[in-house]
Each structure stands twice: as structure tokens, then as C-alpha cells.
Write a protein that holds these residues in place. Structure first.
Motif, PDB file in Angstrom:
ATOM      1  N   GLU A   1     -56.163  23.254 106.936  1.00  0.00           N
ATOM      2  CA  GLU A   1     -55.484  24.519 106.688  1.00  0.00           C
ATOM      3  C   GLU A   1     -54.394  24.783 107.726  1.00  0.00           C
ATOM      4  O   GLU A   1     -53.301  25.233 107.379  1.00  0.00           O
ATOM      5  CB  GLU A   1     -56.483  25.674 106.709  1.00  0.00           C
ATOM      6  CG  GLU A   1     -57.345  25.756 105.469  1.00  0.00           C
ATOM      7  CD  GLU A   1     -58.355  26.896 105.560  1.00  0.00           C
ATOM      8  OE1 GLU A   1     -58.123  27.840 106.343  1.00  0.00           O
ATOM      9  OE2 GLU A   1     -59.364  26.828 104.851  1.00  0.00           O
ATOM     10  N   VAL A   2     -54.708  24.511 108.990  1.00  0.00           N
ATOM     11  CA  VAL A   2     -53.718  24.730 110.056  1.00  0.00           C
ATOM     12  C   VAL A   2     -52.509  23.817 109.838  1.00  0.00           C
ATOM     13  O   VAL A   2     -51.356  24.244 109.962  1.00  0.00           O
ATOM     14  CB  VAL A   2     -54.345  24.506 111.446  1.00  0.00           C
ATOM     15  CG1 VAL A   2     -53.279  24.437 112.526  1.00  0.00           C
ATOM     16  CG2 VAL A   2     -55.345  25.611 111.757  1.00  0.00           C
ATOM     17  N   ARG A   3     -52.775  22.571 109.469  1.00  0.00           N
ATOM     18  CA  ARG A   3     -51.676  21.623 109.231  1.00  0.00           C
ATOM     19  C   ARG A   3     -50.824  22.076 108.046  1.00  0.00           C
ATOM     20  O   ARG A   3     -49.598  22.045 108.097  1.00  0.00           O
ATOM     21  CB  ARG A   3     -52.227  20.218 108.984  1.00  0.00           C
ATOM     22  CG  ARG A   3     -51.112  19.179 108.826  1.00  0.00           C
ATOM     23  CD  ARG A   3     -51.635  17.773 108.792  1.00  0.00           C
ATOM     24  NE  ARG A   3     -52.268  17.472 110.057  1.00  0.00           N
ATOM     25  CZ  ARG A   3     -53.365  16.731 110.173  1.00  0.00           C
ATOM     26  NH1 ARG A   3     -53.932  16.197 109.127  1.00  0.00           N
ATOM     27  NH2 ARG A   3     -53.883  16.493 111.361  1.00  0.00           N
ATOM     28  N   ILE A   4     -51.472  22.512 106.971  1.00  0.00           N
ATOM     29  CA  ILE A   4     -50.737  22.989 105.797  1.00  0.00           C
ATOM     30  C   ILE A   4     -49.912  24.217 106.151  1.00  0.00           C
ATOM     31  O   ILE A   4     -48.742  24.324 105.773  1.00  0.00           O
ATOM     32  CB  ILE A   4     -51.716  23.289 104.635  1.00  0.00           C
ATOM     33  CG1 ILE A   4     -52.284  21.973 104.080  1.00  0.00           C
ATOM     34  CG2 ILE A   4     -51.031  24.081 103.526  1.00  0.00           C
ATOM     35  CD1 ILE A   4     -53.448  22.159 103.121  1.00  0.00           C
ATOM     36  N   GLU A   5     -50.513  25.139 106.904  1.00  0.00           N
ATOM     37  CA  GLU A   5     -49.788  26.341 107.322  1.00  0.00           C
ATOM     38  C   GLU A   5     -48.596  25.971 108.199  1.00  0.00           C
ATOM     39  O   GLU A   5     -47.511  26.540 108.059  1.00  0.00           O
ATOM     40  CB  GLU A   5     -50.731  27.293 108.065  1.00  0.00           C
ATOM     41  CG  GLU A   5     -50.113  28.627 108.392  1.00  0.00           C
ATOM     42  CD  GLU A   5     -49.751  29.445 107.161  1.00  0.00           C
ATOM     43  OE1 GLU A   5     -48.794  30.227 107.250  1.00  0.00           O
ATOM     44  OE2 GLU A   5     -50.399  29.290 106.114  1.00  0.00           O
ATOM     45  N   HIS A   6     -48.796  25.027 109.101  1.00  0.00           N
ATOM     46  CA  HIS A   6     -47.706  24.578 109.976  1.00  0.00           C
ATOM     47  C   HIS A   6     -46.561  23.999 109.136  1.00  0.00           C
ATOM     48  O   HIS A   6     -45.385  24.288 109.387  1.00  0.00           O
ATOM     49  CB  HIS A   6     -48.241  23.540 110.965  1.00  0.00           C
ATOM     50  CG  HIS A   6     -47.209  23.012 111.899  1.00  0.00           C
ATOM     51  ND1 HIS A   6     -46.683  23.762 112.926  1.00  0.00           N
ATOM     52  CD2 HIS A   6     -46.569  21.804 111.957  1.00  0.00           C
ATOM     53  CE1 HIS A   6     -45.775  23.047 113.566  1.00  0.00           C
ATOM     54  NE2 HIS A   6     -45.689  21.867 112.989  1.00  0.00           N
ATOM     55  N   GLU A   7     -46.906  23.197 108.134  1.00  0.00           N
ATOM     56  CA  GLU A   7     -45.875  22.609 107.264  1.00  0.00           C
ATOM     57  C   GLU A   7     -45.153  23.698 106.475  1.00  0.00           C
ATOM     58  O   GLU A   7     -43.936  23.626 106.291  1.00  0.00           O
ATOM     59  CB  GLU A   7     -46.509  21.582 106.321  1.00  0.00           C
ATOM     60  CG  GLU A   7     -46.954  20.319 107.046  1.00  0.00           C
ATOM     61  CD  GLU A   7     -47.827  19.396 106.180  1.00  0.00           C
ATOM     62  OE1 GLU A   7     -48.094  19.745 104.997  1.00  0.00           O
ATOM     63  OE2 GLU A   7     -48.230  18.343 106.698  1.00  0.00           O
ATOM     64  N   ARG A   8     -45.903  24.714 106.012  1.00  0.00           N
ATOM     65  CA  ARG A   8     -45.273  25.826 105.289  1.00  0.00           C
ATOM     66  C   ARG A   8     -44.280  26.561 106.184  1.00  0.00           C
ATOM     67  O   ARG A   8     -43.181  26.914 105.753  1.00  0.00           O
ATOM     68  CB  ARG A   8     -46.334  26.815 104.799  1.00  0.00           C
ATOM     69  CG  ARG A   8     -47.105  26.357 103.589  1.00  0.00           C
ATOM     70  CD  ARG A   8     -48.060  27.434 103.084  1.00  0.00           C
ATOM     71  NE  ARG A   8     -47.317  28.560 102.564  1.00  0.00           N
ATOM     72  CZ  ARG A   8     -47.657  29.826 102.728  1.00  0.00           C
ATOM     73  NH1 ARG A   8     -48.731  30.147 103.412  1.00  0.00           N
ATOM     74  NH2 ARG A   8     -46.936  30.803 102.218  1.00  0.00           N
ATOM     75  N   VAL A   9     -44.692  26.800 107.435  1.00  0.00           N
ATOM     76  CA  VAL A   9     -43.804  27.496 108.370  1.00  0.00           C
ATOM     77  C   VAL A   9     -42.568  26.647 108.655  1.00  0.00           C
ATOM     78  O   VAL A   9     -41.445  27.158 108.685  1.00  0.00           O
ATOM     79  CB  VAL A   9     -44.555  27.863 109.678  1.00  0.00           C
ATOM     80  CG1 VAL A   9     -43.586  28.383 110.728  1.00  0.00           C
ATOM     81  CG2 VAL A   9     -45.639  28.899 109.400  1.00  0.00           C
ATOM     82  N   GLU A  10     -42.774  25.332 108.852  1.00  0.00           N
ATOM     83  CA  GLU A  10     -41.619  24.447 109.093  1.00  0.00           C
ATOM     84  C   GLU A  10     -40.644  24.482 107.921  1.00  0.00           C
ATOM     85  O   GLU A  10     -39.430  24.546 108.113  1.00  0.00           O
ATOM     86  CB  GLU A  10     -42.088  23.012 109.345  1.00  0.00           C
ATOM     87  CG  GLU A  10     -42.606  22.780 110.743  1.00  0.00           C
ATOM     88  CD  GLU A  10     -42.927  21.310 111.013  1.00  0.00           C
ATOM     89  OE1 GLU A  10     -43.007  20.506 110.050  1.00  0.00           O
ATOM     90  OE2 GLU A  10     -43.092  20.976 112.186  1.00  0.00           O
ATOM     91  N   ARG A  11     -41.173  24.430 106.693  1.00  0.00           N
ATOM     92  CA  ARG A  11     -40.303  24.508 105.504  1.00  0.00           C
ATOM     93  C   ARG A  11     -39.579  25.848 105.464  1.00  0.00           C
ATOM     94  O   ARG A  11     -38.385  25.914 105.167  1.00  0.00           O
ATOM     95  CB  ARG A  11     -41.111  24.304 104.217  1.00  0.00           C
ATOM     96  CG  ARG A  11     -41.375  22.853 103.884  1.00  0.00           C
ATOM     97  CD  ARG A  11     -41.869  22.681 102.456  1.00  0.00           C
ATOM     98  NE  ARG A  11     -43.057  23.467 102.148  1.00  0.00           N
ATOM     99  CZ  ARG A  11     -44.301  23.083 102.364  1.00  0.00           C
ATOM    100  NH1 ARG A  11     -44.536  21.911 102.919  1.00  0.00           N
ATOM    101  NH2 ARG A  11     -45.312  23.872 102.042  1.00  0.00           N
ATOM    102  N   ALA A  12     -40.312  26.917 105.740  1.00  0.00           N
ATOM    103  CA  ALA A  12     -39.704  28.248 105.721  1.00  0.00           C
ATOM    104  C   ALA A  12     -38.618  28.359 106.789  1.00  0.00           C
ATOM    105  O   ALA A  12     -37.583  28.982 106.560  1.00  0.00           O
ATOM    106  CB  ALA A  12     -40.771  29.322 105.926  1.00  0.00           C
TER     107      ALA A  12
END
Length: 198
Positions: A132-143
Motif C-alpha cells: 500500500e505504501v509503495r502504491i501510494e508513493h507511486e500515486r503521489v509521484e504520478r500526481a
């Protein structure tokens, strides 16, 4: 002892220079409560400010800030100065905790809406949390890529670099008001991209 006494130009003893946050974290790792108090005094306003910008709600922000300082007390021994400054380590922890609270609140609202059950206990799953943390990190990077270059620069310096608004203004050699505008616009855009309810 938190600071060393110095002698001023007149030969008088001067008050000790305040210990750096890095030095204080080393002392906190040894269980030094006075060092923890001094560290708290030095950085608590910045931590609360960062958390409040993300959570908006003052009471939740204070609660999360207390959790962050409890985590600092418990995990100070894991701080490695070779990997970055103490402020960055603490503010990254604060950012993560605030995002976790937002995610948790949103997940709770979604769960309540779909199932109609409040306060569902979920077993701790380290692998799931890591994913979940990795997915959230990737979402933030994309954003972050959706921000303008100027917004991304200001947000990166303030939230990942641990700099205050004034320090960002000094580093970028722009007015403080411009920094605040870029941060505000960048955070609004990030919130929209991430689908976080305000």
C-alpha cells in the motif's frame, strides 16, 4: 549536556549554543528526555504546520503530531545521519503519517458507505502495508508530474526537503508570497489528482 558553554569576546561565559537536531536525535536514541524536549521545541511547529496543511482539521493535526513525536522517541535509534538531515527524516515521517491518516479516513468512509459497519478491525499485515505504501508513493509521484515545474519545485523543497516557506523563498530567490501561492496551488492540484476529499 545539550550544548557546550563558550566564552565570548569579553571573556565571559556565554550560554551554550543549541544542539543540532542531528545531535539531539542521537541523545534521544539514548533515552535523554531533555534532548527530546529540546528537539520538540525546535521542530514541533514545523511538524504541526506540515500536518495541518495536509489534514486541515486542527484537532486531528495535533493528534497526528503527537503520534509522530511518539514515533520519534521510539525510533530515534534508526535515524542515520548519512542518509539525510534530521529535519528531513522527521518531516518525511510527518508527511507519511498525515497521508496515512488521510488514507485511513477515506478508507473508513468508503467502508462505512459500502458495508454500513463502523470501526471494522483489520489485522496488521506488513506485506500489505508495504504494498500500500509503495502504491501510494507511486500515486503521489504520478500526481507530482501533473504539477507545473515551479509548483513541483516548491512542493519538493517544502515537503520532501523539509524547508520552511522562508527557506524555500531564499533558496529559489523569490518572494515569500510567491512560494506560498505555488505551494497552495500545487497542493490543491495534488489533492485533486489524488482524489483526496478536502
Amino acid at each position: 549536556m545539550l550544548g557546550l558553554m563558550t566564552v565570548d569576546s569579553a571573556g565571559d561565559l556565554a550560554p551554550p549554543a543549541p544542539a543540532s537536531k542531528e545531535e539531539l536525535l542521537v541523545q534521544v536514541a539514548r533515552g535523554d528526555q531533555s534532548a527530546f524536549g529540546e528537539l520538540y521545541d525546535q521542530i514541533a511547529p514545523r511538524v504541526l504546520g506540515l500536518v495541518k496543511r495536509l489534514l486541515v482539521d486542527h484537532a486531528q493535526s495535533e493528534e497526528v503530531t503527537q503520534e509522530i513525536f511518539l514515533e520519534i522517541w521510539q525510533s530515534a535509534a534508526r535515524y542515520e545521519s548519512t542518509r539525510g538531515g534530521a529535519s528531513t527524516w522527521i518531516l518525511t515521517m510527518a508527511h507519511r503519517r498525515a497521508v496515512d491518516r488521510i488514507r485511513s479516513s477515506q478508507a473508513g468512509r468508503d467502508r462505512d458507505t459500502k458495508i454500513g459497519i463502523r470501526d471494522l478491525a483489520v489485522a496488521y499485515d506488513h506485506v500489505a502495508e508495504t504494498v500500500e505504501v509503495r502504491i501510494e508513493h507511486e500515486r503521489v509521484e504520478r500526481a507530482m508530474t501533473r504539477l507545473t515545474q515551479l509548483q513541483r519545485q516548491a512542493v519538493s523543497l517544502a515537503y520532501y526537503g523539509g524547508l520552511s516557506h522562508s527557506e524555500v523563498a531564499d533558496k529559489l530567490q523569490i518572494p515569500l508570497g510567491t512560494v506560498k501561492t505555488r505551494l497552495r496551488d500545487g497542493l490543491i492540484r495534488l489533492r485533486d489528482e489524488l482524489g483526496v476529499a478536502s
